[in-house]
Structures are given as C-alpha cells and as structure tokens.
Design a protein around this motif. Sequence first.
Motif, mmCIF file in Angstrom:
data_model
loop_
_atom_site.group_PDB
_atom_site.id
_atom_site.type_symbol
_atom_site.label_atom_id
_atom_site.label_comp_id
_atom_site.label_asym_id
_atom_site.label_seq_id
_atom_site.Cartn_x
_atom_site.Cartn_y
_atom_site.Cartn_z
ATOM 1 N N PRO A 166 35.295 41.980 53.402
ATOM 2 C CA PRO A 166 34.240 42.634 51.971
ATOM 3 C C PRO A 166 33.041 43.150 52.202
ATOM 4 C CG PRO A 166 35.637 40.905 51.061
ATOM 5 C CD PRO A 166 35.491 40.785 52.678
ATOM 6 N N THR A 167 32.490 42.457 52.928
ATOM 7 C CA THR A 167 30.648 42.183 53.495
ATOM 8 C C THR A 167 30.596 43.749 54.216
ATOM 9 O OG1 THR A 167 29.677 40.527 52.323
ATOM 10 C CG2 THR A 167 28.524 41.565 53.740
ATOM 11 N N MET A 168 31.197 43.637 55.644
ATOM 12 C CA MET A 168 31.457 43.873 56.380
ATOM 13 C C MET A 168 31.202 45.737 56.010
ATOM 14 S SD MET A 168 33.411 44.201 60.438
ATOM 15 C CE MET A 168 32.048 43.540 60.787
ATOM 16 N N ILE A 169 32.939 46.348 54.828
ATOM 17 C CA ILE A 169 33.145 47.438 54.815
ATOM 18 C C ILE A 169 31.671 48.201 53.960
ATOM 19 C CG2 ILE A 169 34.944 48.232 53.016
ATOM 20 C CD1 ILE A 169 35.887 47.277 55.704
ATOM 21 N N ILE A 288 42.044 52.996 42.731
ATOM 22 C CA ILE A 288 43.247 53.510 43.278
ATOM 23 C C ILE A 288 42.972 52.774 44.534
ATOM 24 C CG2 ILE A 288 44.050 55.297 45.145
ATOM 25 C CD1 ILE A 288 43.319 56.874 42.590
ATOM 26 N N LEU A 289 41.806 52.491 45.015
ATOM 27 C CA LEU A 289 41.661 51.623 46.222
ATOM 28 C C LEU A 289 41.609 49.726 46.408
ATOM 29 C CD1 LEU A 289 37.874 53.520 46.987
ATOM 30 C CD2 LEU A 289 40.203 53.542 47.616
ATOM 31 N N VAL A 290 41.158 49.778 44.891
ATOM 32 C CA VAL A 290 41.787 48.256 44.966
ATOM 33 C C VAL A 290 43.090 48.070 45.140
ATOM 34 C CG1 VAL A 290 41.937 46.352 42.670
ATOM 35 C CG2 VAL A 290 39.825 47.635 43.455
ATOM 36 N N PHE A 291 44.604 48.835 44.330
ATOM 37 C CA PHE A 291 45.582 48.660 44.337
ATOM 38 C C PHE A 291 46.244 48.956 45.850
ATOM 39 C CE2 PHE A 291 45.640 49.927 39.233
ATOM 40 C CZ PHE A 291 45.871 48.979 38.975
ATOM 41 N N LEU A 292 45.181 49.905 46.414
ATOM 42 C CA LEU A 292 45.973 50.432 47.716
ATOM 43 C C LEU A 292 45.434 49.222 48.672
ATOM 44 C CD1 LEU A 292 44.343 54.028 48.572
ATOM 45 C CD2 LEU A 292 47.054 53.504 48.649
ATOM 46 N N SER A 410 29.516 47.598 46.325
ATOM 47 C CA SER A 410 29.611 46.419 45.967
ATOM 48 C C SER A 410 30.490 46.285 45.148
ATOM 49 C CB SER A 410 28.590 45.830 46.098
ATOM 50 O OG SER A 410 26.887 45.822 47.318
ATOM 51 N N ILE A 411 30.750 46.668 44.712
ATOM 52 C CA ILE A 411 31.611 46.336 43.367
ATOM 53 C C ILE A 411 33.121 47.051 44.136
ATOM 54 C CG2 ILE A 411 31.800 47.823 41.503
ATOM 55 C CD1 ILE A 411 31.006 46.057 39.462
ATOM 56 N N THR A 412 33.246 47.708 44.149
ATOM 57 C CA THR A 412 34.412 48.017 45.006
ATOM 58 C C THR A 412 35.357 47.369 46.177
ATOM 59 O OG1 THR A 412 33.820 50.578 44.705
ATOM 60 C CG2 THR A 412 35.706 49.987 45.680
ATOM 61 N N SER A 413 34.444 46.613 46.629
ATOM 62 C CA SER A 413 34.633 46.070 47.751
ATOM 63 C C SER A 413 34.912 44.260 46.844
ATOM 64 C CB SER A 413 33.475 45.147 48.710
ATOM 65 O OG SER A 413 34.060 44.892 49.781
ATOM 66 N N SER A 414 34.162 44.351 46.320
ATOM 67 C CA SER A 414 34.003 42.642 45.161
ATOM 68 C C SER A 414 36.102 43.011 44.696
ATOM 69 C CB SER A 414 33.169 42.108 44.814
ATOM 70 O OG SER A 414 31.925 42.477 45.409
ATOM 71 N N PHE A 415 35.943 44.189 43.795
ATOM 72 C CA PHE A 415 37.346 43.552 43.250
ATOM 73 C C PHE A 415 38.127 44.043 43.996
ATOM 74 C CE2 PHE A 415 35.744 46.039 39.014
ATOM 75 C CZ PHE A 415 35.452 45.349 38.702
ATOM 76 N N GLU A 416 37.976 44.551 45.319
ATOM 77 C CA GLU A 416 39.401 44.272 46.671
ATOM 78 C C GLU A 416 39.689 43.153 46.856
ATOM 79 O OE1 GLU A 416 37.953 49.347 48.429
ATOM 80 O OE2 GLU A 416 37.435 47.727 49.676
ATOM 81 N N SER A 419 41.606 41.342 44.387
ATOM 82 C CA SER A 419 42.644 41.960 44.203
ATOM 83 C C SER A 419 43.309 40.867 45.064
ATOM 84 C CB SER A 419 43.435 43.405 44.898
ATOM 85 O OG SER A 419 42.605 43.876 45.798
ATOM 86 N N SER A 420 42.719 40.229 46.628
ATOM 87 C CA SER A 420 43.845 39.513 47.220
ATOM 88 C C SER A 420 44.162 38.244 46.731
ATOM 89 C CB SER A 420 43.044 39.903 49.303
ATOM 90 O OG SER A 420 42.579 40.883 49.333
ATOM 91 N N LEU A 421 43.437 38.049 45.828
ATOM 92 C CA LEU A 421 43.583 36.600 44.641
ATOM 93 C C LEU A 421 45.034 36.713 44.611
ATOM 94 C CD1 LEU A 421 40.008 35.754 43.403
ATOM 95 C CD2 LEU A 421 40.702 35.207 45.909
ATOM 96 N N ILE A 422 45.070 37.951 44.375
ATOM 97 C CA ILE A 422 46.580 37.822 43.110
ATOM 98 C C ILE A 422 47.797 38.427 44.545
ATOM 99 C CG2 ILE A 422 47.190 39.299 41.554
ATOM 100 C CD1 ILE A 422 44.773 39.811 40.269
ATOM 101 N N ALA A 423 47.368 39.410 45.216
ATOM 102 C CA ALA A 423 47.854 39.668 45.701
ATOM 103 C C ALA A 423 48.728 38.534 46.951
ATOM 104 C CB ALA A 423 47.875 40.669 46.724
ATOM 105 N N SER A 424 47.914 37.933 47.095
ATOM 106 C CA SER A 424 47.956 37.418 48.428
ATOM 107 C C SER A 424 49.326 35.778 47.836
ATOM 108 C CB SER A 424 47.244 36.254 49.065
ATOM 109 O OG SER A 424 47.869 35.403 49.286
ATOM 110 N N PRO A 425 49.242 35.039 46.486
ATOM 111 C CA PRO A 425 50.321 33.969 45.684
ATOM 112 C C PRO A 425 51.655 34.647 45.248
ATOM 113 C CG PRO A 425 48.065 34.610 44.169
ATOM 114 C CD PRO A 425 47.881 35.375 45.849
#
Length: 479
Positions: A166-169, A288-292, A410-416, A419-425
Amino acid sequence: MTDNDDVNILLNSNTAQGHSSKFWNFKLEPALMFMFFGYNLAQSIVPNQLLKDTCLMYGYNVSECSRLGANNDTKYIEEKIQPHVAEIMMINTLLNSIIPAVLSLFLGPWSDKFGRKKVFCATFIGFSLTLVALCIISMISDKLTVINPWVYTFAYIPLIITGGWPTMIVSILCYVTDLTTEVNRSVRLTLIELLIFVGVLFGTASSSYILTLTSPTTVFLISTIIVIISTIYSIVYVDESVQEVETTSKCNQIQELISYAPVIEMLKTCFKRRLFKERRILWCLIMILVFLIFSMNGSSGVFYLFVREQFQWTLKEATLFDSVTMLISIIGCTVGLVLFKNLLKLSDLTVAIIAIISGTIDTLVRAFAQTPNIMYISAVVCLFKVICLPMCRSMIASIIPTNEIGKVYSITSSFEAVSSLIASPLYTYIYTQTFTTFAGAFYLLTAGVYIVNFGLIICVMKMKKTREVLLNPYTPINS
C-alpha cells in the motif's frame, strides 16, 4: 467550501505544468521493474514451499511430498493439506494488509511535506529484508528437512513495518503525479504498469525453471540479490520529485509521522464537498479501484490451489499460465496506449469501460473452465483488463488539486489494503467449501465485482458529462 478550493479545482490542470519538463525522468522505472522481478521470482515458489513443508509436517515422507501435483496418486494428500496451506496464505495476506493500510494513511500526507523518495526507499528496504528472511528460512528447511510452514509468516515482518505494497503504491502514484500533467499522466501510469508487468512476467516465468535447475534456497538467494541491487539503485540514483521539501530535524519528522492531525486533514480532504459533482465522481472511482484490488488479491490468493485441484497443474504449468497472462496484459497495455490513446484518442473513461468488460468476460470463462485450453482462452479475453487501474487513477488526479493528491491516494491505498482483509478470508472460505465440487466458484464472486464496477463507471460517465457542462456552459455535451 472556500473560494480557494473552487479555484484550485478549476485550475488543477495547470498546477503541474512546472513539472512537464520532468516527464521523461525515468530513473524510478528500472528500480521498480527489477524489484518486481526479484520479488516475484521468490513469491512464485512460496506456495510450493508451503505445500511441501505442510505435507512433511503431516507425516508424509519426502518421496510422497516431492510428487505433489505431478500425478493423481497424491491427490488425496493435496485435498488434506490444501485447506491448511490456504489458511497460512490467508493469514499472510491479512498481516500484509492491516498494518500497511494504517501506515499508508500517515505516510501519504507525510510525503507531501518531506518527499516521496524516503517513503519508497523505505519500502524497498523492507522488501529486501523480507527476502533475506525467506532465504534464511529456506536454508534452515534444507538442514532440518521438516519445518513448520507458519515460520514463513515471520519473514514478512520487515515488509509489514515499512508499509508494504500500500505504501509503495501511494509513493509511486504521488511521484508520477508530481512529474506529469493531466494530459500525459495516464500514459506515464500505464507505462509504469507495463514495466511492472514485465518484471512480474520474467520473475514468474523464470522461477520454476531456476527451481528445477537449482533449489528453493538458490531461487531465494538470486531474488534477494536482485532486490538489494534495485534498492541501492533507488537510494543513489532516483531523484526527489517534491519541488519544495520541508527541512526539519529527524525528531520533528518522526513526530509528524505519528501525528493524527495530517490524517484528520486527509479525511476532511477526501470527504469535503466539491463543485460539479466531483466528490461523487471521486468516490465512485475510489470504489472501482478498491473493488478491483479486492477481486485481484482474493483470486490470486487461491489461484494456485485452484489450478492444482482443477487441472492437476505443476508449479511450472501454473507459472507458465501466469506468464502467458502477463505477456498478454503487457500487449494489452501497449495496444491500449497506441491504439486507444494515441490513434483513436479515446478518453480515460472509455478505456476503463473497455477494460472492465474485458475483465468480466475473463472471470466468467475461468469460473466454468473444464480444460486448460479454456483457461488460455480466458487469458486472451483479459487483454485490456489491467489498464483499468491506471485509467481510474489518472481520472482521480485530473479532478483533485495537486496539493491534495497524496492525501487522496493514501486513503485509496488504505481502502485497497483493507479490502484484502475481507477478500482473503472470503475467497479462502469459498474455495475450501467448494473446491471438491465446483473449484471455480470463487470466480463468480469476481465476476459480480466487475459487474458492480461496470455500474459505477457508467455513473462516472454520466456525472462527468454533467461536470463538463457546468465547467463549460456554452459547450454542447457531445462536442
């Protein structure tokens, strides 16, 4: 809302003009390409290592574990250990999302003041230390034969505490925004996406071959050396993109880093009212970015297990497919730049719509694929899928003043990351519940995400038309 905010929005296209001469500063791109090459060289064999070590931990002998995925006699072992491996991979994803998501909230606004270079160099160092740890764990595994596969999780601690992906992006997006204008930003973002895919392609494609010729430890060692070299290169040669970096003591910089004031200011920036429907457009693009990212991370987390179960693919066959898909994506990015942007002069919005349609068809084909050939057809269908990310990020930058872009990214990357916290499990749960009956069920969730994104991008299209009319009241909509 103040009058200055309105003026900033209207004049946003001119705020980066001072950087137009820096558009051709490509010092960062080689470092990114080699970093992605080295990191993916190692990451491509981590699932295989987890399967092998889990198999040994379950009490099977070395001969049985070495034949995993090679033929059907070991399929019963795979069905027993795959849920455990999926759980480890899920936890790794969660750990690589939680802390980096929080850190990126602080580091984005911080980089607006103190520079982008410090941030992305710190993440490069984190990647280097993680690969050193993976190399050491692999050496220990070679000596002990049996090692608890959970120890691989500890290797990611350096990457996590330096901000991770996230920080790198965020730092890369801010860096590019500093050097570009609204006219050429989407081209530069797509070029970076293209070079990253080149690095990922060569890393993924070569991993299984190097592994066959050498050993896992050698693969980790090679990737570590490559990433360390790219880290040193970025520290020495990459220039700072922020024109006026605030000079203050290191103590004050650290205090600023852990201060909540910039985060509160960032939240106000992202949620404040804007003229011409720009707040609605902004949040549609962010979603859209978060869902992607949600669908990409979720699918990739179980992809290797899926192809082993569905097609009995070996690591070499799985990485070959990944390589072909990435090569096609590289072609798609190139065609998108030349055909859509240069020749047809299509807008970022139109290109994003084409990409979303491509992604939707791709996931539906994968979900119902019964043979490897169908999977390769899906790889052709997804030709333009990845170009959606740079197009949406470019559209965000086009409606946000340059001095606010770090906060928004920053907030976009944080949301992205969240989203992995939900997506992965979620993807792991769907896969473990369905892999013996309908292994591709998780791709239906991905298809649903793309359909939602299609609805959001249509909303953006309508709102942008209204915005253009409000900005140019004497210009016809269709002009």
